[in-house]
Design an enzyme around this catalytic site. Structure first.
Site: not given
Ligand code: GLA
Length: 378
Positions: A27, A154, A166, A218
């Site tokens: 993650e 995105e 993702d 984030y």
């Molecule tokens: C979100 C983002 C991913 C990744 C996760 C954390 O899902 O879209 O690209 O950074 O968080 O692992």
């Protein structure tokens, strides 16, 4: 539920599906060019498409209350429209930006990927759009190309600075496997994750909460990781040699950056440990590594929240083998690895813990690693 023909008056030319995902481990490593290990969910977004003779893009979601969003292919611009339609519109914009010759189309979506649960409903929407247009216009897009164009949509159209986890999970996962992906160059391997045979279940617990300012937080984590890499003189945190981690940490003066770096570097190692255990046919043994990963996200990366921590502690106390938040954090979902015969009791214990804490009941379901994006029969 309305069909393509009900909405647009013409039958679709094809039908495509792309799934949501859970990440087993790895993650906040993707934008640091590190490792991830996702599985696709059985939950998918399905698109039907018919081409139009003009330059209009018409989008309809059977799940939303809204009607049809009509856009001019030649006037697509980042930031407009907002809401769910931004994701498919962004993909078409990104494909056009790569020089692909596309015409107008009518697109109808249905989805059973939970929205706002950290299970990548937006990536499913993006990837299914890229796959459908790629197929209809004969663009020959590989899973890598699908994921890259989806991520560009995105990042640059929607404005969310995510990595490629993702989108690659949705484009490239295989049923019965987790996808061991090196986000640096997208090299990958399907790792068998035969839970049924091993008598295991992977529960997904959707807490139903989304904490405010998650997007800003984030972006800040990403900036802190970049600051860490710059201070250490490496292109990305992926490049910090794991056996030199202590030296690297000692060189960092900012305690926040130091914690972020420690999470990312140790998380890449945890992905490798989980893969090694799965390769060795020891899936039960990954449990403690998952829980260790959660502690690192909670304490060092600081992206967990009370509800996610409660899932992990309640599941652990009820006999789960391991548990961790999955996805970006600040709400969303956790994954819990359990022995099949304990699944019921662990799920019930999590629900009881939420009730005791006066929290809304989370949604608990068992996830079976499923297929990535694919064309469906009409
Ligand atoms: C979100 C983002 C991913 C990744 C996760 C954390 O899902 O879209 O690209 O950074 O968080 O692992």
């Amino acid at each position: 539920m309305t069909s393509h023909e009900d909405v647009f008056g013409v039958p679709p030319e094809g039908r495509w599906a792309a799934p949501g995902r859970v990440n087993l481990i790895g993650e906040h490593t993707d934008y640091n060019e590190g490792f991830v290990l996702p599985a696709a969910l059985p939950h998918s977004t399905v698109a039907t498409v018919s081409r139009r003779p003009d330059r209009l893009l018409r989008l309809h979601s059977a799940d939303g209350a809204g009607g049809v969003t009509t856009l001019d292919l030649d006037a697509l611009e980042p930031g407009r429209p907002g809401g769910w339609a931004a994701y498919p519109a962004g993909v078409v914009w990104a494909l056009l930006g790569e020089g692909h010759a596309l015409g107008g189309a009518d697109v109808h979506f249905t989805s059973d990927v939970p929205v706002g649960a950290g299970l990548s409903s937006s990536a499913a929407l993006e990837v299914v759009t890229a796959l459908a247009f790629g197929d209809l216009y004969g663009l020959g897009l590989t899973p890598d190309a699908l994921a890259r164009v989806a991520r560009r949509a995105e990042n640059d159209f929607v404005g969310m600075p995510c990595g490629i986890l993702d989108q690659m999970a949705s484009a490239a996962c295989a049923a019965g496997h987790v996808l061991f992906l090196d986000t640096r160059d997208l090299t990958r391997r399907q790792v068998p994750f035969a839970m049924e045979e091993a008598g295991l279940r992977l529960l997904v617990v959707d807490t139903g909460v989304t904490h405010a300012h998650a997007d800003g937080a984030y972006a800040r984590r990403r900036a802190e990781c970049e600051a860490g890499a710059a201070a250490l003189g490496v292109p990305f945190l992926r490049d910090v040699p794991p056996d030199r981690l202590d030296d690297a940490l000692a060189r960092l003066t900012d305690p926040v950056v130091r914690r972020r770096v420690r999470h990312v570097v140790t998380e890449d190692r945890r992905v490798e440990r989980v893969v090694a255990l799965l390769d060795a046919g020891r899936p039960r043994a990954i449990g403690p590594v998952l829980t260790e990963g959660h502690a690192s996200l909670r304490d060092d990366f600081e992206v967990s929240c009370p509800e996610l921590d409660l899932v992990v502690s309640a599941a652990g106390a009820a006999g789960a083998l391991g548990a961790r938040m999955t996805g970006g954090g600040f709400g969303g979902s956790a994954v819990v690895l359990v022995d099949a015969e304990a699944a019921q009791a662990v799920g019930a214990a999590v629900l009881a813990a939420f009730a005791d804490a006066g929290l809304r009941a989370p949604r608990v379901f068992a996830a079976v690693p499923s297929a990535g994006a694919r064309r469906l029969p009409l």
